[in-house]
Motif scaffolding. Structure first.
Motif, PDB file in Angstrom:
ATOM      1  N   ILE A 195     -61.458  13.393 -74.784  1.00 29.17           N
ATOM      2  CA  ILE A 195     -61.301  14.100 -76.454  1.00 29.17           C
ATOM      3  C   ILE A 195     -59.765  13.959 -75.992  1.00 29.17           C
ATOM      4  N   GLY A 196     -59.304  15.101 -74.839  1.00 31.32           N
ATOM      5  CA  GLY A 196     -57.815  14.739 -74.790  1.00 31.32           C
ATOM      6  C   GLY A 196     -57.321  13.553 -74.964  1.00 31.32           C
ATOM      7  N   LEU A 197     -57.462  12.695 -74.030  1.00 32.14           N
ATOM      8  CA  LEU A 197     -56.923  11.332 -74.525  1.00 32.14           C
ATOM      9  C   LEU A 197     -56.458  11.031 -75.973  1.00 32.14           C
ATOM     10  N   SER A 198     -58.575  11.379 -76.588  1.00 27.24           N
ATOM     11  CA  SER A 198     -57.416  10.898 -77.838  1.00 27.24           C
ATOM     12  C   SER A 198     -56.742  11.554 -78.893  1.00 27.24           C
ATOM     13  N   ALA A 199     -56.048  12.716 -78.315  1.00 31.69           N
ATOM     14  CA  ALA A 199     -55.315  13.918 -79.414  1.00 31.69           C
ATOM     15  C   ALA A 199     -54.018  13.182 -78.931  1.00 31.69           C
ATOM     16  N   ILE A 200     -54.505  12.903 -77.412  1.00 35.90           N
ATOM     17  CA  ILE A 200     -52.607  12.446 -76.667  1.00 35.90           C
ATOM     18  C   ILE A 200     -52.116  11.594 -77.934  1.00 35.90           C
ATOM     19  N   TRP A 201     -53.313  10.497 -77.287  1.00 41.00           N
ATOM     20  CA  TRP A 201     -53.240   9.155 -78.314  1.00 41.00           C
ATOM     21  C   TRP A 201     -52.730   9.588 -79.601  1.00 41.00           C
ATOM     22  N   LEU A 202     -53.581   9.722 -80.001  1.00 37.99           N
ATOM     23  CA  LEU A 202     -53.221  10.122 -81.886  1.00 37.99           C
ATOM     24  C   LEU A 202     -51.433  10.847 -81.745  1.00 37.99           C
ATOM     25  N   MET A 203     -51.492  11.439 -81.529  1.00 36.60           N
ATOM     26  CA  MET A 203     -50.198  12.108 -81.281  1.00 36.60           C
ATOM     27  C   MET A 203     -49.024  11.127 -81.176  1.00 36.60           C
ATOM     28  N   ALA A 204     -49.087  10.421 -80.134  1.00 38.95           N
ATOM     29  CA  ALA A 204     -48.199   9.461 -79.488  1.00 38.95           C
ATOM     30  C   ALA A 204     -47.776   8.265 -80.642  1.00 38.95           C
ATOM     31  N   THR A 205     -49.104   7.253 -80.964  1.00 43.06           N
ATOM     32  CA  THR A 205     -49.028   6.549 -81.725  1.00 43.06           C
ATOM     33  C   THR A 205     -48.583   7.138 -83.225  1.00 43.06           C
ATOM     34  N   LEU A 206     -49.367   7.863 -84.029  1.00 38.37           N
ATOM     35  CA  LEU A 206     -48.972   8.017 -84.899  1.00 38.37           C
ATOM     36  C   LEU A 206     -48.603   9.582 -85.276  1.00 38.37           C
ATOM     37  N   GLY A 207     -47.970  10.240 -84.133  1.00 37.15           N
ATOM     38  CA  GLY A 207     -47.683  11.832 -84.372  1.00 37.15           C
ATOM     39  C   GLY A 207     -48.088  12.271 -85.155  1.00 37.15           C
ATOM     40  N   ARG A 208     -49.776  12.486 -85.352  1.00 40.30           N
ATOM     41  CA  ARG A 208     -50.848  12.875 -85.758  1.00 40.30           C
ATOM     42  C   ARG A 208     -51.608  14.608 -85.275  1.00 40.30           C
ATOM     43  N   ILE A 209     -52.091  15.292 -85.992  1.00 39.86           N
ATOM     44  CA  ILE A 209     -52.541  16.503 -84.945  1.00 39.86           C
ATOM     45  C   ILE A 209     -53.946  15.637 -84.961  1.00 39.86           C
ATOM     46  N   ALA A 210     -55.180  15.694 -83.845  1.00 42.26           N
ATOM     47  CA  ALA A 210     -56.119  15.573 -84.067  1.00 42.26           C
ATOM     48  C   ALA A 210     -57.063  16.574 -84.144  1.00 42.26           C
ATOM     49  N   GLY A 211     -57.216  17.179 -85.831  1.00 44.57           N
ATOM     50  CA  GLY A 211     -57.971  18.489 -85.848  1.00 44.57           C
ATOM     51  C   GLY A 211     -59.048  17.851 -87.246  1.00 44.57           C
ATOM     52  N   ILE A 212     -60.041  17.874 -87.210  1.00 47.27           N
ATOM     53  CA  ILE A 212     -61.455  17.678 -87.507  1.00 47.27           C
ATOM     54  C   ILE A 212     -60.976  17.561 -88.990  1.00 47.27           C
ATOM     55  N   SER A 213     -61.095  18.764 -89.920  1.00 47.55           N
ATOM     56  CA  SER A 213     -61.042  19.082 -90.827  1.00 47.55           C
ATOM     57  C   SER A 213     -59.393  18.338 -91.354  1.00 47.55           C
ATOM     58  N   GLY A 214     -58.632  18.406 -91.057  1.00 44.05           N
ATOM     59  CA  GLY A 214     -57.597  18.564 -91.339  1.00 44.05           C
ATOM     60  C   GLY A 214     -57.464  16.449 -91.737  1.00 44.05           C
ATOM     61  N   ILE A 215     -58.028  15.768 -90.706  1.00 47.53           N
ATOM     62  CA  ILE A 215     -58.355  14.489 -91.462  1.00 47.53           C
ATOM     63  C   ILE A 215     -58.966  14.359 -92.110  1.00 47.53           C
ATOM     64  N   LEU A 216     -60.878  15.238 -91.801  1.00 47.80           N
ATOM     65  CA  LEU A 216     -61.251  14.830 -93.284  1.00 47.80           C
ATOM     66  C   LEU A 216     -61.167  15.373 -94.495  1.00 47.80           C
ATOM     67  N   SER A 217     -60.439  16.425 -94.825  1.00 50.65           N
ATOM     68  CA  SER A 217     -59.408  16.164 -96.375  1.00 50.65           C
ATOM     69  C   SER A 217     -58.164  15.341 -96.247  1.00 50.65           C
ATOM     70  N   GLY A 218     -57.853  15.358 -95.609  1.00 49.96           N
ATOM     71  CA  GLY A 218     -56.433  14.352 -96.245  1.00 49.96           C
ATOM     72  C   GLY A 218     -56.822  12.541 -96.780  1.00 49.96           C
ATOM     73  N   LEU A 219     -58.404  12.399 -95.957  1.00 50.01           N
ATOM     74  CA  LEU A 219     -59.396  11.525 -96.744  1.00 50.01           C
ATOM     75  C   LEU A 219     -59.874  11.373 -97.792  1.00 50.01           C
ATOM     76  N   LEU A 220     -60.057  12.230 -98.093  1.00 54.28           N
ATOM     77  CA  LEU A 220     -61.385  13.236 -99.003  1.00 54.28           C
ATOM     78  C   LEU A 220     -59.680  13.882-100.455  1.00 54.28           C
ATOM     79  N   ALA A 221     -58.676  13.163 -99.984  1.00 50.81           N
ATOM     80  CA  ALA A 221     -57.434  13.628-100.748  1.00 50.81           C
ATOM     81  C   ALA A 221     -57.338  12.483-101.663  1.00 50.81           C
ATOM     82  N   GLY A 222     -57.858  11.552-100.613  1.00 52.80           N
ATOM     83  CA  GLY A 222     -56.830  10.202-101.289  1.00 52.80           C
ATOM     84  C   GLY A 222     -55.701   9.878-100.921  1.00 52.80           C
TER      85      GLY A 222
END
Length: 153
Positions: A16-43
């Motif tokens: 989990i920690g490595l995936s959070a670091i990878w997402l931040m390092a590659t896309l500059g995004r926080i690995a927050g599931i609710s934010g990821i899901l709401s961003g997807l639903l927002a289109g």
């Protein structure tokens, strides 16, 4: 102490920690599931939706692989033949609980993964307060259900 379960937890936490670091390092995004899901639903934009969908599919692919392979690795229920048990309070209560969690993540500006994993790692004061609130409410809920209401094991 169950050493195997502890190792599974340790390995899972590291992944989990490595995936959070990878997402931040590659896309500059926080690995927050609710934010990821709401961003997807927002289109959002096509490129933005692709990584969000891939991340969420990755979350469910692990348990699906375990179920399809017949493995009991990661089994959290008492019956060896099941991977996930029946909801204790029924499906209606489970849906209500999910709705309340969704409302809570909106009010709290994030979820346990965003605040608890990423925010704590950044020493964010807001995330420290949010995570302490999550933990205290969870402990209070378990106490009330098990000792006051008497509905738990």
């Amino acid at each position: 102490m169950d050493v195997t379960a502890s190792l599974h937890g340790l390995i899972g936490g590291v992944l989990i920690g490595l995936s959070a670091i990878w997402l931040m390092a590659t896309l500059g995004r926080i690995a927050g599931i609710s934010g990821i899901l709401s961003g997807l639903l927002a289109g959002g934009s096509q490129g933005d939706s692709a990584w969000r969908l891939t991340f969420l599919l990755g979350l469910i692919s692990g348990p699906l692989i375990l179920i399809l392979s017949g493995s009991d690795l990661g089994n959290v229920v008492e019956s060896p033949g099941k991977v996930v048990g029946e909801p204790v309070g029924g499906v209606g209560l489970m849906l209500l609980a999910g709705l309340l969690v969704g409302v809570g993540t909106g009010i709290g500006g994030g979820c346990t993964s965003g605040h608890g994993v990423c925010g704590l790692a950044r020493l964010s004061t807001r995330s420290i307060v949010a995570t302490l609130t999550f933990l205290l409410v969870a402990m209070l809920t378990v106490y009330l259900v098990r000792h006051v209401i008497g509905g738990g094991a």
